[in-house]
Design a protein around this motif. Structure first.
Motif, PDB file in Angstrom:
ATOM      1  N   PRO A  67     -33.613 -20.385  23.568  1.00 36.40           N
ATOM      2  CA  PRO A  67     -33.386 -21.233  24.749  1.00 36.40           C
ATOM      3  C   PRO A  67     -31.944 -21.081  25.240  1.00 36.40           C
ATOM      4  N   LYS A  68     -31.756 -21.023  26.529  1.00 33.04           N
ATOM      5  CA  LYS A  68     -30.411 -20.834  27.073  1.00 33.04           C
ATOM      6  C   LYS A  68     -29.451 -21.959  26.701  1.00 33.04           C
ATOM      7  N   PRO A  69     -29.895 -23.225  26.680  1.00 29.22           N
ATOM      8  CA  PRO A  69     -28.938 -24.297  26.344  1.00 29.22           C
ATOM      9  C   PRO A  69     -28.677 -24.446  24.843  1.00 29.22           C
ATOM     10  N   LEU A  70     -29.337 -23.641  23.978  1.00 30.54           N
ATOM     11  CA  LEU A  70     -29.283 -23.898  22.542  1.00 30.54           C
ATOM     12  C   LEU A  70     -27.872 -23.783  21.983  1.00 30.54           C
ATOM     13  N   ARG A  71     -27.161 -22.705  22.298  1.00 30.13           N
ATOM     14  CA  ARG A  71     -25.817 -22.527  21.728  1.00 30.13           C
ATOM     15  C   ARG A  71     -24.892 -23.683  22.128  1.00 30.13           C
ATOM     16  N   LYS A  72     -24.987 -24.108  23.365  1.00 23.42           N
ATOM     17  CA  LYS A  72     -24.171 -25.236  23.825  1.00 23.42           C
ATOM     18  C   LYS A  72     -24.524 -26.505  23.059  1.00 23.42           C
ATOM     19  N   PHE A  73     -25.821 -26.720  22.857  1.00 23.62           N
ATOM     20  CA  PHE A  73     -26.268 -27.905  22.113  1.00 23.62           C
ATOM     21  C   PHE A  73     -25.748 -27.873  20.684  1.00 23.62           C
ATOM     22  N   LEU A  74     -25.857 -26.712  20.029  1.00 25.31           N
ATOM     23  CA  LEU A  74     -25.406 -26.596  18.646  1.00 25.31           C
ATOM     24  C   LEU A  74     -23.898 -26.774  18.541  1.00 25.31           C
ATOM     25  N   THR A  75     -23.160 -26.235  19.496  1.00 29.08           N
ATOM     26  CA  THR A  75     -21.696 -26.350  19.468  1.00 29.08           C
ATOM     27  C   THR A  75     -21.256 -27.799  19.579  1.00 29.08           C
ATOM     28  N   ARG A  76     -21.906 -28.559  20.455  1.00 26.40           N
ATOM     29  CA  ARG A  76     -21.474 -29.938  20.707  1.00 26.40           C
ATOM     30  C   ARG A  76     -22.020 -30.930  19.675  1.00 26.40           C
ATOM     31  N   PHE A  77     -23.286 -30.703  19.208  1.00 24.72           N
ATOM     32  CA  PHE A  77     -23.933 -31.737  18.393  1.00 24.72           C
ATOM     33  C   PHE A  77     -24.522 -31.227  17.077  1.00 24.72           C
ATOM     34  N   THR A  84     -28.871 -34.031  35.143  1.00 21.20           N
ATOM     35  CA  THR A  84     -28.892 -33.902  33.686  1.00 21.20           C
ATOM     36  C   THR A  84     -27.843 -32.884  33.274  1.00 21.20           C
ATOM     37  N   TRP A  85     -27.109 -33.225  32.243  1.00 25.02           N
ATOM     38  CA  TRP A  85     -26.077 -32.308  31.758  1.00 25.02           C
ATOM     39  C   TRP A  85     -26.672 -31.190  30.910  1.00 25.02           C
ATOM     40  N   LEU A  86     -27.580 -31.543  29.983  1.00 22.83           N
ATOM     41  CA  LEU A  86     -28.137 -30.554  29.064  1.00 22.83           C
ATOM     42  C   LEU A  86     -29.580 -30.930  28.740  1.00 22.83           C
ATOM     43  N   VAL A  87     -30.493 -29.966  28.894  1.00 19.52           N
ATOM     44  CA  VAL A  87     -31.912 -30.198  28.593  1.00 19.52           C
ATOM     45  C   VAL A  87     -32.366 -29.149  27.597  1.00 19.52           C
ATOM     46  N   LEU A  88     -32.903 -29.602  26.461  1.00 18.65           N
ATOM     47  CA  LEU A  88     -33.400 -28.693  25.425  1.00 18.65           C
ATOM     48  C   LEU A  88     -34.805 -29.125  25.014  1.00 18.65           C
ATOM     49  N   PRO A  89     -35.848 -28.509  25.558  1.00 19.20           N
ATOM     50  CA  PRO A  89     -37.211 -28.863  25.128  1.00 19.20           C
ATOM     51  C   PRO A  89     -37.421 -28.534  23.646  1.00 19.20           C
ATOM     52  N   ILE A  90     -38.027 -29.469  22.912  1.00 12.98           N
ATOM     53  CA  ILE A  90     -38.205 -29.287  21.467  1.00 12.98           C
ATOM     54  C   ILE A  90     -39.659 -29.388  21.026  1.00 12.98           C
ATOM     55  N   GLY A  91     -40.595 -29.395  21.963  1.00 15.18           N
ATOM     56  CA  GLY A  91     -42.002 -29.398  21.585  1.00 15.18           C
ATOM     57  C   GLY A  91     -42.564 -30.783  21.370  1.00 15.18           C
ATOM     58  N   GLN A  94     -40.688 -23.877  21.215  1.00  7.10           N
ATOM     59  CA  GLN A  94     -41.063 -24.391  22.523  1.00  7.10           C
ATOM     60  C   GLN A  94     -40.651 -23.427  23.632  1.00  7.10           C
ATOM     61  N   ALA A  95     -39.500 -22.765  23.467  1.00  2.00           N
ATOM     62  CA  ALA A  95     -39.092 -21.756  24.448  1.00  2.00           C
ATOM     63  C   ALA A  95     -40.101 -20.615  24.485  1.00  2.00           C
ATOM     64  N   ALA A  96     -40.661 -20.277  23.306  1.00  2.00           N
ATOM     65  CA  ALA A  96     -41.694 -19.236  23.252  1.00  2.00           C
ATOM     66  C   ALA A  96     -42.951 -19.688  23.984  1.00  2.00           C
ATOM     67  N   ARG A  97     -43.267 -20.978  23.906  1.00  2.00           N
ATOM     68  CA  ARG A  97     -44.440 -21.489  24.629  1.00  2.00           C
ATOM     69  C   ARG A  97     -44.193 -21.520  26.134  1.00  2.00           C
ATOM     70  N   ASP A  98     -42.946 -21.828  26.522  1.00  2.00           N
ATOM     71  CA  ASP A  98     -42.632 -21.993  27.940  1.00  2.00           C
ATOM     72  C   ASP A  98     -42.310 -20.685  28.660  1.00  2.00           C
ATOM     73  N   MET A  99     -42.036 -19.608  27.913  1.00  2.00           N
ATOM     74  CA  MET A  99     -41.587 -18.388  28.573  1.00  2.00           C
ATOM     75  C   MET A  99     -42.684 -17.801  29.452  1.00  2.00           C
ATOM     76  N   LYS A 100     -42.267 -17.047  30.455  1.00  2.00           N
ATOM     77  CA  LYS A 100     -43.195 -16.574  31.486  1.00  2.00           C
ATOM     78  C   LYS A 100     -43.760 -15.189  31.202  1.00  2.00           C
TER      79      LYS A 100
END
Length: 734
Positions: free
Chosen positions: A333-343, A509-516, A610-616
């Motif tokens: 997921p594109k926002p994952l690295r940002k999410f991990l860095t912050r939280f 929204t600042w950051l959205v990370l779908p988690i299933g 979830q990113a694998a489920r959502d990918m096009k």
């Protein structure tokens, strides 16, 4: 066309208590039967059995049984040939031959019995049990029960959702099977044999022939009336004349229950041909599927599957083999690295923790206070308000938790500074909302620090529609969104911004990370139910002493209880671990991996899935479609071979994504991997062995029956010498 239906049955002799195997041969005697045809049918039935039975049971209508017995007694040469087929080295394996009469009123009774070689008959037969097993044989041999493909469930006309679709019309596929089922129906539902019976109600024309056969057998002239499932159910009422009701099939018992409780039909006159169980059902059940195999007792759906709507009585399922997906960089997921860095180090609390101000625990819970104090978020907040938030806003509503309140305070300060006003916007908790508080509001900002699927934002939006006119500007702001999917978040945004006015409301929204989705039962809850069942009913496993089995199951149950906020330990009792080099962590935690909680690793894996489920891209998409199911390739457990990662994949994946039971190739690959894991459970390679055993035990992971049995048997051979939690979970796989 055969004139007999034969099946193997096993039961207990009621006089000696011995177990006996019987070859039962039911003869359809609508037409006369010569001795040649009679013995041909017997000869054809016997070779179908893997082992010789202890006795042969010949069943026919009482009026025609006499001619069959005459064929037996007068054709001594044919009789001798057939009896020789039941001998091995001059020893009579088939010891007795019984002639059973089937009468519509008197039921089943043994009219004649002959021992082999002129001796007396040896057994007292449990005839009713044999007949039930004959019905079970029809379920196994005919396409009666359809199981939805992996990732799919059936939605029935009753609105029940599960994995089963039962076609009772397929119970009898030829004339002799129809005769057998019709007599079984008349035998079970005594109302059909009453001479004054006038009407039989059926829910489907698909079972008309079965009911008509039962009435013909009972010499009844009753009229059959079809009320076409649920379409005319509410209009039915019990007639004054004697009646009966036959329901084709059910997975919930709802139709029989409604007929009895709401429509006042007598439950003794109601019968369901096929149901999943007899327990708690209204009326009679001819065939209960959980009598055939305990697998029908397990939960059928977890809430994440695609629904197949059922219309009418017809359904056929033809699908391609499941497509296997291997996770890799395209699924990050594109926002994952940002999410991990912050939280990633301190933002996520333990799994299954109850958030402050909430009644129920959440599987993934992000501390809203940590989010609200994040400097990058506060910088974004200032720019967002400066650029996108209406200057008319003079009231701020927060979600009620301390993190959202802190974020609302920061937003109020930014708004006040931006407007250069001495008056600060009013800050209100959503629990305190009333029409009087907002009666002078010129604009509203709704703030939520951490939102899941946005249910609370929806609730606040609905309240605002009651308290404010649609032309009052409003803006919804979420710091971090952890929705089920991208689609869920998009639907939330559409719900919040659309309104009767000519302009849309604001949404940021600042950051959205779908988690299933957690589904109706997440992995922890499913395992807890498995443990509860194990405490009530000890599994039956051969090759393990009862004392070791009991101790092992107790150890397994205790391990499950201790892991409510995490994962099952290694077989030595140590916690699962993670080494450097996890693909989706990148360099975020270089040198500080010990500071990363298990909840961060789980959230990372859940977001990747979830990113694998959502990918096009269809080839890499972890999502089934109408003709193809999809599973996680066994390669994933080799690629991500740290035990903690394997556990996270098992827990975060949907059960349908671990269902290898429809692919012999994938099931075999998974079997080979599991055999190595269990054989090396005390080494690093098999450290997640308890998690794999738990996934098999509670049904999250499925293999072909032969592969599952092989995995269990070989694991038992290595573990059965002493009690262990792993042995207990392996035993629960039965």
């Amino acid at each position: 066309m055969r004139k007999a239906y034969s099946f193997n049955a096993r039961g207990t002799c009621t006089s000696t208590g011995k177990e006996i195997d019987a070859l039962c041969v039911f003869f359809d005697t609508k037409h006369s039967m010569s001795e040649l045809v009679f013995f041909d049918e017997l000869d054809e039935s016997l070779p179908q059995l893997k082992t010789l039975p202890d006795c042969v049971v010949i069943i026919a209508d009482e009026t025609n049984l006499v001619s069959l017995q005459e064929n037996w007694t007068t054709s001594t040469a044919q009789q001798h040939i057939f009896q020789q087929r039941g001998m091995r080295k001059n020893v009579p394996f088939i010891k007795s031959y019984y002639f059973v009469a089937w009468d519509p009123t008197a039921g089943l009774s043994v009219k004649n019995a002959h021992g082999s070689g002129g001796a007396a008959a040896n057994f007292t037969l449990p005839i009713d049990s044999f007949i039930s097993q004959g019905l079970h044989g029809l379920i196994d041999s005919n396409p009666v029960v359809q199981i939805a493909p992996a990732g799919h469930v059936f939605r029935h006309p009753s609105k029940t959702v599960n994995k089963l679709f039962i076609q009772a019309r397929e119970l009898a596929t030829c004339e002799v099977e129809l005769a057998f089922v019709g007599r079984c129906l008349a035998h079970r539902l005594k109302a059909l044999t009453l001479p004054q019976l006038s009407t039989v109600f059926i829910d489907s024309m698909g079972i008309y022939s079965i009911v008509r056969e039962a009435l013909t057998f009972a010499n009844s002239r009753a009229v059959i009336h079809s009320f076409h499932s649920y379409a005319e159910l509410s209009e039915l009422s019990p007639p004054t004349e004697p009646y009966a009701v036959v329901i084709s099939a059910s997975t919930s018992g709802g139709m029989a229950r409604t007929l009895h409780s709401d429509q006042r039909f007598d439950d003794e006159r109601i019968l369901t041909l096929i149901d999943t169980t007899r327990s708690g059902r209204t009326g009679n059940v001819l065939i209960a599927l959980d009598d055939l195999t305990p697998s029908y007792r397990k939960p059928m759906a977890d809430g994440t599957e695609t629904q197949i709507e059922i219309f009418g009585e017809h359904f056929s399922s033809k699908a391609k083999p499941p497509r296997a997906v291997t996770l890799g960089m395209p699924h990050e997921p594109k926002p994952l690295r940002k999410f991990l860095t912050r939280f990633g180090r301190q933002g996520l609390v333990n799994l299954n923790t109850q958030p402050a101000g909430r009644l129920a625990p959440r599987l993934v819970c992000l501390d809203s206070n940590v989010v609200a104090s994040d400097t990058e978020l506060l910088t974004w907040l200032k720019h967002e308000i400066d650029w996108r938030v209406s200057v008319a806003i003079d009231h701020i509503i927060h979600a009620g938790d301390t993190g959202s309140q802190t974020l609302a305070e920061a937003a109020a300060n930014v708004l006040q500074a931006a407007k250069g006003s001495a008056i600060r916007p009013a800050i209100i908790s959503y629990t305190d909302l009333t029409d009087t508080i907002l009666n002078r509001a010129k604009g509203v900002l709704v703030v939520h620090a951490v939102a899941g699927d946005g249910g609370l934002l929806r609730e606040i939006s609905r309240d605002l529609r009651e308290f404010l006119t649609s032309d009052v500007p409003r803006h919804f702001l979420a710091g971090v969104g952890l929705p089920q999917s991208e689609e869920t978040w998009q639907r939330l945004q559409q719900f919040l911004v659309r309104n009767p006015s000519t302009r849309e409301y604001g949404f940021s929204t600042w950051l959205v990370l779908p988690i299933g989705s957690e589904g109706t039962v997440n992995a922890w809850q499913g395992l807890s139910k498995c443990a509860e069942k194990a405490q009530m009913e000890l599994p039956s496993v051969s090759g393990v002493s009862k004392s070791i089995l009991t101790q092992s199951v107790d150890l397994a149950v205790q391990s499950i209880r201790d892991a409510d906020n995490g994962f099952l330990p290694t077989s030595s009792g140590a916690s699962l671990s993670l080494s450097d080099g996890f693909l989706f962590f990148g360099d975020v935690f270089n040198g500080t991996l010990n500071d990363v909680p298990e909840s961060t690793t789980y959230t990372t894996v859940a977001s990747v899935l979830q990113a694998a489920r959502d990918m096009k891209v269809p080839a890499n998409q972890l999502k089934p479609n109408g003709y193809e199911s999809v599973v996680l390739s066994p390669e994933n457990f080799l690629r991500f071979n740290d035990n903690l990662l394997q556990a996270c994949i098992l827990r975060a994946a949907h059960p349908s994504e671990l269902d290898y039971s429809s692919s012999p190739h994938l099931s075999c690959l998974m079997k080979e991997f599991l055999l190595k894991v269990f054989s090396r459970h005390d080494h690093a390679y098999g450290a997640a062995s308890l998690e794999f055993a738990a996934a098999l035990a509670c049904g999250r992971m499925k293999l072909i029956a032969e592969d599952r049995n092989e995995v269990q048997q070989k694991a038992l051979e290595k573990l059965s010498s002493g009690p262990s939690a792993l042995l207990g979970l392996v035993c629960l796989m039965a």
